[in-house]
Design a protein around this motif. Structure first.
Motif, PDB file in Angstrom:
ATOM      1  N   HIS A   1     -14.277 -17.737 -66.316  1.00 36.37           N
ATOM      2  CA  HIS A   1     -13.956 -17.067 -67.579  1.00 36.37           C
ATOM      3  C   HIS A   1     -12.743 -16.155 -67.442  1.00 36.37           C
ATOM      4  CE1 HIS A   1     -14.994 -15.342 -71.574  1.00 36.37           C
ATOM      5  NE2 HIS A   1     -14.408 -14.268 -71.066  1.00 36.37           N
TER       6      HIS A   1
ATOM      7  N   LEU B   1     -16.578 -27.634 -67.833  1.00 32.41           N
ATOM      8  CA  LEU B   1     -17.907 -27.726 -67.237  1.00 32.41           C
ATOM      9  C   LEU B   1     -18.599 -29.007 -67.674  1.00 32.41           C
ATOM     10  CD1 LEU B   1     -19.241 -24.067 -67.734  1.00 32.41           C
ATOM     11  CD2 LEU B   1     -18.182 -25.053 -65.697  1.00 32.41           C
TER      12      LEU B   1
ATOM     13  N   TYR C   1     -19.185 -18.862 -62.920  1.00 32.27           N
ATOM     14  CA  TYR C   1     -18.898 -18.878 -64.350  1.00 32.27           C
ATOM     15  C   TYR C   1     -18.056 -17.667 -64.748  1.00 32.27           C
ATOM     16  CZ  TYR C   1     -22.615 -22.390 -64.520  1.00 32.27           C
ATOM     17  OH  TYR C   1     -23.372 -23.495 -64.319  1.00 32.27           O
TER      18      TYR C   1
ATOM     19  N   TYR D   1     -24.201 -21.369 -68.522  1.00 28.71           N
ATOM     20  CA  TYR D   1     -23.067 -20.485 -68.826  1.00 28.71           C
ATOM     21  C   TYR D   1     -23.456 -19.466 -69.895  1.00 28.71           C
ATOM     22  CZ  TYR D   1     -18.390 -18.989 -70.257  1.00 28.71           C
ATOM     23  OH  TYR D   1     -17.284 -18.244 -70.569  1.00 28.71           O
TER      24      TYR D   1
ATOM     25  N   ASP E   1     -14.414 -18.770 -73.835  1.00 24.69           N
ATOM     26  CA  ASP E   1     -15.647 -19.487 -73.501  1.00 24.69           C
ATOM     27  C   ASP E   1     -15.468 -20.983 -73.699  1.00 24.69           C
ATOM     28  OD1 ASP E   1     -17.005 -17.158 -72.866  1.00 24.69           O
ATOM     29  OD2 ASP E   1     -17.729 -16.851 -74.912  1.00 24.69           O
TER      30      ASP E   1
ATOM     31  N   GLU F   1     -24.245 -27.790 -67.728  1.00 22.92           N
ATOM     32  CA  GLU F   1     -23.986 -26.405 -67.325  1.00 22.92           C
ATOM     33  C   GLU F   1     -23.800 -25.470 -68.517  1.00 22.92           C
ATOM     34  OE1 GLU F   1     -21.569 -26.157 -63.340  1.00 22.92           O
ATOM     35  OE2 GLU F   1     -20.606 -27.682 -64.621  1.00 22.92           O
TER      36      GLU F   1
ATOM     37  N   CYS G   1     -12.469 -21.800 -57.749  1.00 18.38           N
ATOM     38  CA  CYS G   1     -12.233 -21.685 -59.195  1.00 18.38           C
ATOM     39  C   CYS G   1     -10.739 -21.707 -59.509  1.00 18.38           C
ATOM     40  CB  CYS G   1     -12.865 -20.400 -59.735  1.00 18.38           C
ATOM     41  SG  CYS G   1     -14.676 -20.402 -59.700  1.00 18.38           S
TER      42      CYS G   1
ATOM     43  N   ASP H   1     -23.820 -19.344 -58.786  1.00  9.57           N
ATOM     44  CA  ASP H   1     -23.364 -20.080 -59.975  1.00  9.57           C
ATOM     45  C   ASP H   1     -22.897 -19.125 -61.056  1.00  9.57           C
ATOM     46  OD1 ASP H   1     -23.807 -22.534 -58.871  1.00  9.57           O
ATOM     47  OD2 ASP H   1     -25.805 -22.796 -59.758  1.00  9.57           O
ATOM     48  N   GLU H   2     -23.620 -18.023 -61.225  1.00 10.40           N
ATOM     49  CA  GLU H   2     -23.237 -17.054 -62.248  1.00 10.40           C
ATOM     50  C   GLU H   2     -21.887 -16.412 -61.906  1.00 10.40           C
ATOM     51  OE1 GLU H   2     -27.586 -15.559 -63.884  1.00 10.40           O
ATOM     52  OE2 GLU H   2     -26.777 -14.696 -62.045  1.00 10.40           O
TER      53      GLU H   2
ATOM     54  N   THR I   1     -25.605 -16.850 -68.489  1.00 15.58           N
ATOM     55  CA  THR I   1     -24.836 -15.898 -67.679  1.00 15.58           C
ATOM     56  C   THR I   1     -24.252 -14.791 -68.553  1.00 15.58           C
ATOM     57  OG1 THR I   1     -24.268 -17.614 -66.083  1.00 15.58           O
ATOM     58  CG2 THR I   1     -22.877 -15.651 -66.109  1.00 15.58           C
TER      59      THR I   1
END
Length: 796
Positions: A224, A276, A220, A284, A269, A280, A172, A216-217, A287
């Protein structure tokens, strides 16, 4: 600027900020989803600017032009047209005899114009200001304590060691183009993922929360939080908290800053979504909802930016995620245009209610007949408003009653009405606006014995006195300010508010008296004209002359005179140093301006002591040490040598002469503490030596031996967070020994370039290699020192 004036300014800013807040909310509501989330967030920066900058350009476009005049100022104005009613019929002409200083009033043509120069502040004005200041202090103290308490809570918390999670964070970081090493810290006190810290940010997570999230969560969430870091949201959050502290009493500001935090999350966001794939977006949003469901209640800490600090903004965030799309260029142009329009109408002040820019529409607050060139023809010295307004203040306070506020000139006018010279009075006072409450007579004298007319002009300062500027009229008719070394104005108690005659002690010295709140006593100050400097100097007032000092190093209190034989000629030399009066005198000669010529700048002067020292006993001379606390409380002593007719700079050390770590050997060398420049903020003994020119130079050392941690509290002793491989010698090819995690360490030596030697309580001892300031070489990898050591010390 006194407290009540400051509070009045904040009230004005807060009122204008409230109007701008409402305007921004209306504009945001008008455009809603038409403009992107970034615009909705960054438009609030206009409010922050409005709340902190007291002066703004006047503009006919300003929204504040729509308000009634009574609301355009923190004061309550009266009939503004009266600003032009003050004319020659209101003035009190006077004749001045420069030889006697006597002023003879000829007439008062309108006795109804009276001033309120002696108004006294009533208790409730000061009380409100004190309450506001207490509130500000309370808010700032809360932020400070919250920051310290939060830091203590996470101090020593375990770092994430899960390779999958760390690899996901690294991916990330690369995706967001972030090069800073960001450790993941698990802490049960952290309910929601958050970024904490400005200079060395940390990602705070709850291990319980992370266990309930998929890979994946987690990705995200990382994106963020890294978006907050990338967009400098932590810095903006800190600024908004500080501004909110100034305006703690204003509920509209509180609501606006609440909306700023909501818009921050939405904008963050949007920033993530822009990186993304469209497929996705839904994941997101899910999440965010899942994370909020995991967390039992809203959580917000004033020193962090978190993904789910506030549940109330969930609806707007999900709506943005569902409808997210990149704006077209058309709407981007519209966004810029709208922001410019809001700035033009919200960041400008209303046009002055009354303008007096032409010759026939002026306001003369003081008119005085003088004969400055002794040609038997009277000239007129006038104080004239060139632009401004009249208003009446009804609230009790220092400005209750009539007020003429604006820009002023002092003008010298001959008998035919020609302007011989003029001086911008606002520029002389360094003030945008000056206020007079009545017409007044100027008090004249000759303060420096040059046979020219001198005079004072004053302004209200506090209930204890006023500030005055000294002016003179040269034989050419030019009006000039009379300079005073180290200060531009004189604070004085008693006398007329707008002009005062000071008591003369001799032909070129006058006395000033003012009330000192700290001591509760009246203080006398003497100003004497120095022909060699062409300015007034403050004469030190000393009592008994002390005997010649012979014990060194000697601490001397600032603002006192010390007698010492500086140059070894057997006679006493006087030394005087004052921080507040910006004075450094040796045998009556002033050297404060010479420091700048020698490129010596004392950033944070010690306001208690200066020192007399003897670096080399064989040369019979003594040195003066002026002490500098430094920008981060890093002490530095600047040494000066008196050769008999001048003062010379002799270098500096990073310590104070009277501390236990500073030793004068008497042979031209000094051993004192020196701040090392790698790994952390720490100190070691170093040596300075006088060179052949009598200048102190720090001697080269291959190895420094820092002061030990043994005498310190255990909470400050560094501890290994993980195992660390050490070298038996400062050489990457040397043998190796392992220092185990959990061991307390003592940094024993360093070359202050790359190598540091440590020993542990378990008996391990060796060297490790540091790249740059604090990146430790572990194998082939560079690891931030704070991830290896706990309790490293860093200066503020």
């Amino acid at each position: 600027m006194n407290l009540v004036t400051l509070f009045t300014m904040v009230l004005s800013l807060s009122f204008r900020g409230s109007i701008l807040s409402i305007l921004i909310i209306l504009v945001k509501w008008t455009f809603k989803s038409k403009l992107n989330a970034n615009w909705h967030y960054y438009i609030w920066l206009l409010l922050i600017i409005r709340l902190v900058i007291p002066y703004a350009p006047e503009s006919p476009m300003s929204i504040f032009n729509l308000l009634p005049s009574v609301l355009q100022s923190t004061e309550i104005p009266g009939n503004v047209n009266r600003v032009s009613d003050i004319d020659d019929e209101l003035i009190m002409p006077q004749n001045v005899d420069i030889n006697t200083g006597n002023v003879q009033n000829e007439m008062i043509r309108n006795e109804n114009i009276t001033g309120n120069s002696d108004n006294v502040w009533l208790d409730h004005d000061l009380l409100l200001s004190v309450i506001w200041l207490i509130g500000v202090a309370g808010m700032l103290l809360y932020i400070l304590i919250a920051n310290i308490a939060f830091r203590l809570k996470i101090n020593g918390a375990p770092h994430c060691k899960d390779e999958g999670t760390l690899r996901r964070l690294d991916d990330c970081e690369r995706e967001m183009n972030i090069r800073t090493i960001i450790p993941i810290i698990y802490n049960k006190n952290v309910k929601t993922p958050s970024i904490f810290g400005l200079l060395k940010p940390k990602l705070l997570l709850s291990s319980e929360t992370m266990d309930n999230l998929s890979g994946d969560e987690q990705r995200y969430i990382f994106l963020h939080e890294l978006a907050h870091l990338k967009r400098k949201d932590n810095l903006i959050n800190l600024i908004t908290m500080l501004v909110q502290s100034l305006h703690w009493f204003n509920p509209i500001v509180w609501y606006a800053f609440y909306k700023i935090r909501e818009d921050c999350e939405v904008a963050c966001d949007a920033y993530v979504l822009s990186r993304l794939k469209p497929t996705e977006y839904k994941k997101y949003g899910e999440t965010i909802i899942r994370l909020i469901n995991i967390i039992s209640k809203s959580y917000w800490h004033p020193v962090t930016t978190g993904m789910t600090n506030n549940k109330s903004g969930l609806k707007s965030r999900i709506k943005m995620v569902v409808k997210f799309k990149k704006n077209s260029w058309k709407w981007s142009v519209i966004a810029v245009a709208v922001a410019i329009v809001v700035a033009l109408i919200g960041l400008t002040d209303p046009k002055s209610t009354t303008s007096v820019n032409d010759k026939n529409n002026t306001s003369i607050l003081s008119k005085n007949d003088i004969d400055f060139n002794k040609d038997l023809y009277n000239e007129s010295l006038n104080v004239i408003m060139t632009d401004g307004r009249y208003y009446e203040e009804t609230e009790p306070g220092p400005y209750m009653g009539s007020n003429w506020e604006g820009k002023y000139d002092i003008q010298l006018i001959d008998s035919r009405g020609n302007i011989l010279s003029k001086l911008d009075l606002n520029k002389a006072f360094n003030e945008e606006k000056l206020t007079f409450q009545s017409v007044f007579n100027i008090e004249f004298d000759d303060y420096n014995n040059d046979s020219n007319i001198d005079f004072t002009i004053g302004q209200y300062a506090s209930s204890n006195g006023n500030i005055y500027r000294l002016f003179t009229i040269l034989p050419t008719g030019e009006i000039k300010a009379l300079p005073i070394r180290g200060q531009s104005e004189i604070f004085s108690s008693g006398g007329n508010r707008y002009s005062k005659k000071f008591e003369k002690i001799d032909t070129a010295t006058f006395k000033n008296r003012y009330y000192d709140n700290k001591t509760g006593e009246m203080v006398e100050t003497y100003y004497s004209w120095a022909d060699s400097e062409n300015q007034f100097v403050i004469k030190p007032v000393s009592t008994d002359i002390s005997p010649i000092q012979t014990d060194f190093p000697l601490k001397v209190a600032v603002d006192t005179q010390c007698i010492v034989d500086l140059n070894g000629d057997g006679s006493g030399d006087s030394v005087y140093y004052s921080v507040d009066n910006s004075s450094f005198m040796v045998n009556g000669a002033e050297y404060i301006d010479k420091l700048k010529e020698m490129d010596i700048y004392i950033e944070n002067p010690n306001r208690e002591w200066y020192c007399i020292v003897d670096i080399d006993k064989s040369d019979k001379s003594k040195e003066i040490a002026l002490l500098d606390e430094g920008p981060s409380n890093d002490p530095r002593s600047h040494f000066f040598r008196f050769t008999g007719n001048k003062v010379e700079y002799a270098g500096s050390i990073t310590d104070f002469p009277y501390t236990s770590t500073c030793k004068f050997n008497g042979d031209g060398t000094i051993v004192a503490r020196y701040r090392l420049s790698i790994l952390e903020t720490w100190w070691a003994p170093a040596t300075w030596e006088l060179d052949r020119n009598g200048y102190l130079q720090q001697t080269h050392q291959d190895i420094y031996y820092p002061y030990s941690y043994e005498s310190q509290d255990s909470s400050f002793v560094p501890v290994l967070r993980k195992d660390l491989m050490l070298y038996t010698e400062p050489d990457l090819k040397a043998g190796r020994v392992m220092a185990m995690a959990g061991s307390k360490v003592n940094f024993k030596a360093t070359d202050n370039v790359h190598w540091v030697c440590l020993s542990t309580g378990n008996g391990a001892e060796g060297w490790f290699y540091v790249e740059g300031y604090s990146a430790i070489l572990v194998g082939e990898e560079k690891v931030e020192a704070t991830s290896i050591f706990e309790n490293l010390n860093f200066a503020d």
